[in-house]
Design a protein around this motif. Structure first.
Motif, PDB file in Angstrom:
ATOM      1  N   GLU A 161       0.842  -1.187   0.000  1.00 50.23           N
ATOM      2  CA  GLU A 161       0.000   0.000   0.000  1.00 50.23           C
ATOM      3  C   GLU A 161       0.882   1.244   0.000  1.00 50.23           C
ATOM      4  O   GLU A 161       1.827   1.350   0.782  1.00 50.23           O
ATOM      5  N   ILE A 162       0.592   2.183  -0.883  1.00 49.46           N
ATOM      6  CA  ILE A 162       1.400   3.400  -0.974  1.00 49.46           C
ATOM      7  C   ILE A 162       1.124   4.284   0.230  1.00 49.46           C
ATOM      8  O   ILE A 162      -0.032   4.639   0.518  1.00 49.46           O
ATOM      9  N   LEU A 163       2.190   4.658   0.950  1.00 50.87           N
ATOM     10  CA  LEU A 163       2.090   5.484   2.146  1.00 50.87           C
ATOM     11  C   LEU A 163       2.426   6.943   1.870  1.00 50.87           C
ATOM     12  O   LEU A 163       1.854   7.843   2.486  1.00 50.87           O
ATOM     13  N   PHE A 164       3.363   7.190   0.946  1.00 53.54           N
ATOM     14  CA  PHE A 164       3.722   8.566   0.604  1.00 53.54           C
ATOM     15  C   PHE A 164       4.488   8.568  -0.712  1.00 53.54           C
ATOM     16  O   PHE A 164       5.080   7.572  -1.114  1.00 53.54           O
ATOM     17  N   ILE A 165       4.448   9.707  -1.371  1.00 50.69           N
ATOM     18  CA  ILE A 165       5.285   9.968  -2.548  1.00 50.69           C
ATOM     19  C   ILE A 165       5.925  11.335  -2.339  1.00 50.69           C
ATOM     20  O   ILE A 165       5.229  12.326  -2.109  1.00 50.69           O
ATOM     21  N   LEU A 197       0.138   5.170 -10.528  1.00 52.52           N
ATOM     22  CA  LEU A 197      -0.903   4.762  -9.593  1.00 52.52           C
ATOM     23  C   LEU A 197      -2.063   4.130 -10.350  1.00 52.52           C
ATOM     24  O   LEU A 197      -2.534   4.698 -11.344  1.00 52.52           O
ATOM     25  N   PRO A 198      -2.553   2.983  -9.909  1.00 50.37           N
ATOM     26  CA  PRO A 198      -3.633   2.297 -10.636  1.00 50.37           C
ATOM     27  C   PRO A 198      -4.865   3.158 -10.872  1.00 50.37           C
ATOM     28  O   PRO A 198      -5.506   3.065 -11.910  1.00 50.37           O
ATOM     29  N   GLY A 199      -5.206   4.032  -9.935  1.00 47.44           N
ATOM     30  CA  GLY A 199      -6.388   4.871 -10.114  1.00 47.44           C
ATOM     31  C   GLY A 199      -6.112   6.198 -10.772  1.00 47.44           C
ATOM     32  O   GLY A 199      -7.029   6.995 -10.978  1.00 47.44           O
ATOM     33  N   GLY A 200      -4.853   6.449 -11.114  1.00 48.09           N
ATOM     34  CA  GLY A 200      -4.511   7.724 -11.712  1.00 48.09           C
ATOM     35  C   GLY A 200      -4.451   8.836 -10.673  1.00 48.09           C
ATOM     36  O   GLY A 200      -4.596   8.618  -9.467  1.00 48.09           O
ATOM     37  N   LEU A 201      -4.246  10.039 -11.140  1.00 47.77           N
ATOM     38  CA  LEU A 201      -4.080  11.229 -10.289  1.00 47.77           C
ATOM     39  C   LEU A 201      -5.456  11.849 -10.043  1.00 47.77           C
ATOM     40  O   LEU A 201      -6.004  12.505 -10.919  1.00 47.77           O
ATOM     41  N   ARG A 202      -6.002  11.652  -8.837  1.00 50.35           N
ATOM     42  CA  ARG A 202      -7.358  12.128  -8.572  1.00 50.35           C
ATOM     43  C   ARG A 202      -7.500  12.764  -7.190  1.00 50.35           C
ATOM     44  O   ARG A 202      -8.368  12.373  -6.407  1.00 50.35           O
ATOM     45  N   PRO A 203      -6.661  13.721  -6.826  1.00 48.30           N
ATOM     46  CA  PRO A 203      -6.837  14.373  -5.524  1.00 48.30           C
ATOM     47  C   PRO A 203      -8.069  15.266  -5.520  1.00 48.30           C
ATOM     48  O   PRO A 203      -8.437  15.841  -6.543  1.00 48.30           O
ATOM     49  N   PRO A 229      -4.946   8.160  -1.826  1.00 49.58           N
ATOM     50  CA  PRO A 229      -5.871   7.239  -1.163  1.00 49.58           C
ATOM     51  C   PRO A 229      -5.291   6.648   0.120  1.00 49.58           C
ATOM     52  O   PRO A 229      -4.074   6.545   0.283  1.00 49.58           O
ATOM     53  N   ASN A 230      -6.169   6.266   1.034  1.00 48.00           N
ATOM     54  CA  ASN A 230      -5.806   5.585   2.284  1.00 48.00           C
ATOM     55  C   ASN A 230      -4.939   6.455   3.189  1.00 48.00           C
ATOM     56  O   ASN A 230      -3.987   5.978   3.812  1.00 48.00           O
ATOM     57  N   ASN A 231      -5.261   7.757   3.250  1.00 49.03           N
ATOM     58  CA  ASN A 231      -4.554   8.694   4.131  1.00 49.03           C
ATOM     59  C   ASN A 231      -3.077   8.856   3.786  1.00 49.03           C
ATOM     60  O   ASN A 231      -2.278   9.260   4.636  1.00 49.03           O
ATOM     61  N   ALA A 232      -2.696   8.537   2.584  1.00 46.15           N
ATOM     62  CA  ALA A 232      -1.327   8.755   2.130  1.00 46.15           C
ATOM     63  C   ALA A 232      -1.183  10.204   1.644  1.00 46.15           C
ATOM     64  O   ALA A 232      -2.166  10.938   1.514  1.00 46.15           O
ATOM     65  N   MET A 233       0.051  10.601   1.351  1.00 51.97           N
ATOM     66  CA  MET A 233       0.304  11.993   0.984  1.00 51.97           C
ATOM     67  C   MET A 233       1.371  12.085  -0.098  1.00 51.97           C
ATOM     68  O   MET A 233       2.307  11.281  -0.134  1.00 51.97           O
ATOM     69  N   ALA A 234       1.195  13.045  -0.991  1.00 48.92           N
ATOM     70  CA  ALA A 234       2.196  13.326  -2.024  1.00 48.92           C
ATOM     71  C   ALA A 234       2.728  14.737  -1.824  1.00 48.92           C
ATOM     72  O   ALA A 234       1.983  15.659  -1.488  1.00 48.92           O
ATOM     73  N   GLU A 279       0.568  -2.528  12.257  1.00 50.59           N
ATOM     74  CA  GLU A 279      -0.677  -3.132  11.785  1.00 50.59           C
ATOM     75  C   GLU A 279      -1.832  -2.188  12.065  1.00 50.59           C
ATOM     76  O   GLU A 279      -2.085  -1.811  13.217  1.00 50.59           O
ATOM     77  N   LYS A 280      -2.532  -1.814  11.006  1.00 49.70           N
ATOM     78  CA  LYS A 280      -3.655  -0.895  11.169  1.00 49.70           C
ATOM     79  C   LYS A 280      -4.766  -1.562  11.978  1.00 49.70           C
ATOM     80  O   LYS A 280      -5.018  -2.755  11.850  1.00 49.70           O
TER      81      LYS A 280
END
Length: 369
Positions: A161-165, A197-203, A229-234, A279-280
């Motif tokens: 799962e992507i956490l940050f970029i 990203l599989p869903g593309g850029l959609r902020p 997504p999932n509370n991650a950040m770029a 672990e979440k």
């Protein structure tokens, strides 16, 4: 001696599509690179160079075999049959040139950014769809072997799962006369994030902070942040004033972290099996705080990458999308997603860094993600 035709060779010839004819519009900084790659591509025939400065166009055309030159798109369309045009003119002119080409039934690839405004980008997409032509964004970095590999690793869940970029694109100059540092440099990073990203850029919203310490009238240093997504950040850092040049993207995942250093040809990608194990839990805040955090220190590896010019792969993708009747991997919709973030960043900058809503994605084109 009687030569017997090779049936397999004949069959191959029958199924080889004819060369597509293309003209490059704009002979400034990027146009010559496009022209060279179209000229050497097995899928294309470079038919013309178009530029208001015909002497500059001739300097590009002559080494490529005295390709014909024209001063305007209208002259080109009146005098030469082409299937497509590649637009490498200033961003403020993209809309008018692209719309004229689309109206003439030509496929179009446009240098970043797709257009100067969101409304122009929408009109370009709708016109291309109505005319049945391909509209593609020249997001060249998406076709680098590194970006293609990163997309593959994320798709197969190698990073988790992507956490940050975190992306850094800084250097000394060139200060652009018509756009700020966000519109000049950030499209590269935004297009790559959209691509991998599989869903593309959609902020939903972005926040931009910029500075103009030289008094140029535009931001020369900038920071752009938005949620993933999932509370991650770029986070994207762009800068025209740095004495050192850095082209680096760090993608942190729950399994592994990837570092792309574009200026390191020996090891462009490094994958680190290091990170935080946490672990979440869907329990209370107090219980989450009490959870143990551990760290893992695993191996580092670097995948082998082919040495291929990204622009050559982009040119081939443009041909493939036309011949296969599909949207390209960096089609007009991808260009519009990047454009919408840039516009939101400009609004945020004008508001002193407040979050600005990104325009919605209500256009559905066949074959786009």
């Amino acid at each position: 001696m009687v030569l017997i035709p090779d049936p397999l060779a004949q069959l191959k010839l029958l199924h080889t599509p004819p060369l597509l004819k293309v003209a490059v519009i704009g002979a400034g900084y990027w146009g010559p690179n496009l022209a060279r790659n179209f000229k050497t591509s097995p899928a294309w025939e470079l038919c013309a160079i178009v530029d208001m400065d015909v002497e500059r166009a001739a300097k590009v055309a002559t080494p490529l075999g005295d390709v014909p030159v024209f001063a305007t798109l209208a002259e080109l369309l009146a005098g030469t049959e082409v299937d497509a045009v590649a637009i490498a003119t200033p961003a403020r002119t993209h809309f008018a040139v692209a719309m004229a080409a689309i109206a003439a039934g030509r496929h179009v690839v446009v240098e970043k950014p797709l257009a100067a405004t969101w409304e122009q980008g929408v009109a370009m997409l709708e016109s291309a769809e109505a005319s049945g032509v391909v509209l593609m964004a020249d997001h060249t970095y998406c076709y680098t072997p590194a970006a293609l590999k990163i997309r593959e690793l994320i798709a197969e869940d190698a990073l988790g799962e992507i956490l940050f970029i975190d992306s850094v694109r800084i250097n000394l100059g060139l200060i652009q006369p018509d756009v700020d540092v966000f519109w000049d440099l950030a499209p590269h990073d935004l297009s790559v994030i959209d691509f991998i990203l599989p869903g593309g850029l959609r902020p939903e919203a972005v926040a931009a902070q910029g500075a103009d310490p030289l008094g140029t009238g535009k931001a020369c240093v900038g920071h752009l942040t938005f949620a993933l997504p999932n509370n991650a950040m770029a986070h994207i850092n762009v800068n025209w004033l740095s004495p050192t040049k850095i082209r680096q993207m760090v993608i942190g995942g729950s399994k592994r972290t990837l570092v792309w250093d574009d200026l390191n040809p020996q090891q462009r990608i490094s994958v680190y099996d290091r990170g935080v194990n946490f672990e979440k839990a869907s329990t209370s805040a107090a219980q989450r705080k009490a959870q143990a955090v551990s760290y893992r220190l695993g191996d580092t590896w670097s995948p082998a990458l082919p040495e291929q010019e990204a622009l050559a792969l982009m040119v081939q993708e443009f041909a493939d999308s036309i011949q296969q009747g599909r949207q390209s991997r960096t089609g007009g919709m991808a260009g519009l997603r990047v454009l919408s973030v840039l516009e939101a960043a400009s609004r945020s900058l004008a508001l002193g860094g407040e979050q600005s809503t990104v325009a919605g994605y209500d256009i559905q084109l066949e074959g786009t993600r």
